[in-house]
Structures are given as C-alpha cells and as structure tokens.
Design an enzyme around this catalytic site. Sequence first.
Site, short mmCIF file in Angstrom:
data_model
loop_
_atom_site.label_atom_id
_atom_site.label_comp_id
_atom_site.label_asym_id
_atom_site.label_seq_id
_atom_site.Cartn_x
_atom_site.Cartn_y
_atom_site.Cartn_z
N LYS A 1 41.13 39.66 41.93
CA LYS A 1 42.68 39.24 41.27
C LYS A 1 42.73 39.77 39.98
CE LYS A 1 42.56 35.08 43.63
NZ LYS A 1 42.90 33.27 43.44
N GLY B 1 38.64 32.59 35.38
CA GLY B 1 40.03 33.37 36.05
C GLY B 1 40.95 31.92 36.59
#
Length: 283
Positions: free
Chosen positions: A71, A137
């Site tokens: 990501k 994250g």
Amino acid sequence: MTLTGKTRLAGVVGQPIAHSLSPILHNAWLKASGLDGVYAPFGIAEPRFEAFIDGLRAGSIRGLNITLPFKIRALAVADEISHRARLAQAANVLVFAEDGRISADNTDGAGLIWAFGSQTPGFDPQAGPVAIIGAGGGAQGAAAAFLEAGCPKVRLFNRTLEKAKRVAESLGEGVEAWSLADADQGLQDVIAVINATSAGLLGGGLALPLEATPVDAVIMDMTYKPLITPFLTQALGLGRRTVDGLEMLIGQARPSFAAFFGRDPPDEVDVRHLALNALEPTS
Ligand code: ATR
C-alpha cells in the site's frame, strides 16, 4: 461468466493473495449488475511490484486494489495521488488511464466510516473524540478518515509513544499521541475505539480497559479473522455496540468497484453473506 473481447479487467495485488475476499465481492457485484467485467487476484513476487505495475501502463487493465504489503509502494508508482491517499500515506486503489498514467486513491477510510454507518446506524463521527489503537498504516488511515469526517479529536494510543507522536504530527491539528498506559483516562469520553494494531489485542497479550469507555461508545476492530475478535468479544461482554472489519472491507470495495467499472455496486447482492461463507465455510 462469458468473457469477450470487450471484458473490462480489474483485480487485487498482494502477497499473499490466496485468501483475499475481494475477488468474491467484486465478481458477485459484476454478475448481479450484468457488466462485462472480471476481477482477478494477482499474487506477485514482492520485489517485482514496481515492474508489474509499470508493465500495466501499456493498457489492458482498468484498475487494481492494492493490499499488504504494497500500500505504501503504490503511492510511489502513481502519477496522481488523491488528497485522502496523501493523508493516509497509503493507497489501496490504482486506476490506469488510457494514456498510461496511474492515479492512486485510498478508499479504506471511507470504508471505515461506511461500516460505522452500516452496523451502528445513527453513529455521528462529529459527536466527540475517537480513540485509535496503533500507529501503523491502518491507524494512520483511520485517523485521516475520522478527521475528514469532522471528528473533533482523534487520540492515537500506541505501545511505542514516539511512533504515535510522529503520526500525530504528520496529520496535524486534531490528532493527539497517547501512551497505551494512559488508556484509562483517555477512553473516558470517547464515542468510539478502533483497534488498528496488527495484534489481536487480547490475543496479543494486551488488554485494553474498555470498561472505561462510555456505555454508548462503539468498539471496532479492523481485523476480520476471526470475525468476532477477542477485542470485540470483550466489548460485547461489556454491552458495547460493535463494528467489524469485514464491513470495512466491503465499505472500501464499494467505491473501488465504482472506480473500476463505472457504476455503484448493486445493492441486491448480499456480499457479506458470501464473504462470511468464504471465511467460515461451515456457516
Ligand atoms: P499496519 O501498517 O498494518 O497498520 P504496522 O505498521 O506493522 O501495521 O504497525 C503495527 C501496529 O500494531 C503498531 O502500532 C504496533 O505498535 P508499536 O508501534 O509499538 O510496534 C502495534 N502492535 C503490534 N503488536 C502489538 C502488541 N502486541 N501490543 C500492542 N501493539 C501492538
């Protein structure tokens, strides 16, 4: 499913990918909406992510969901980055234009807020402070989503306070860094608690004093394996309302589908039921 020369292609990239539920969700929506499209899993070699994406600039694929561990790297390959992906410092959606340009977006945060609306109707993210546990994250994306939804204060609780401080600073005003050791105090007036750690909390040997939260606080866990995590079990035992990670997964998939296939997913198909069957084949 009949594939044609006009079939629109999208998919999900991750490593590992075999247990991804995304192909189940998107292909069920495709089937129900009668669209000529297909959504495929791509389990690629970790070092080859950039090469894989770059090759797709040549055309053929409309878009990709990006999952662990790519990501953050997905941001670096993009030519355009949406505001919310920049805030989250991660992308879970890449869309490929005909000229080879790539735009990155992040629908995880929208999925999180959608999951609250879906499982705890009437929940208002603007009604008070929210506690997010973790500073990775997932936590950063959740904090950005709540800020964007107008939440007046996001408290990031992390085992390593320094890391929470760094994330809080990068998100700016409205986010505070807290030590997990002060959870008793910091949970007293929250409207929600979100587990965004990679540990199952109780399973990971860490118990949170959820009894310190107001009785109407909503407890959410981003993990959905198992669906009812030890953290959610603790919350349910205290009579708190809960939101699960599977609903968030569905919530991020909905705008992803619209970005890839040009229309909202049809409401009539019960993708949660399909996903639950894939998670727990006996049910
Ligand atoms: P992701 O990017 O997937 O959200 P990450 O960057 O690996 O995850 O971060 C994992 C988060 O879970 C961190 O906040 C980590 O806390 P530390 O910063 O102190 O390492 C948290 N975490 C992992 N295991 C934990 C445990 N057993 N107890 C408390 N927090 C834990």
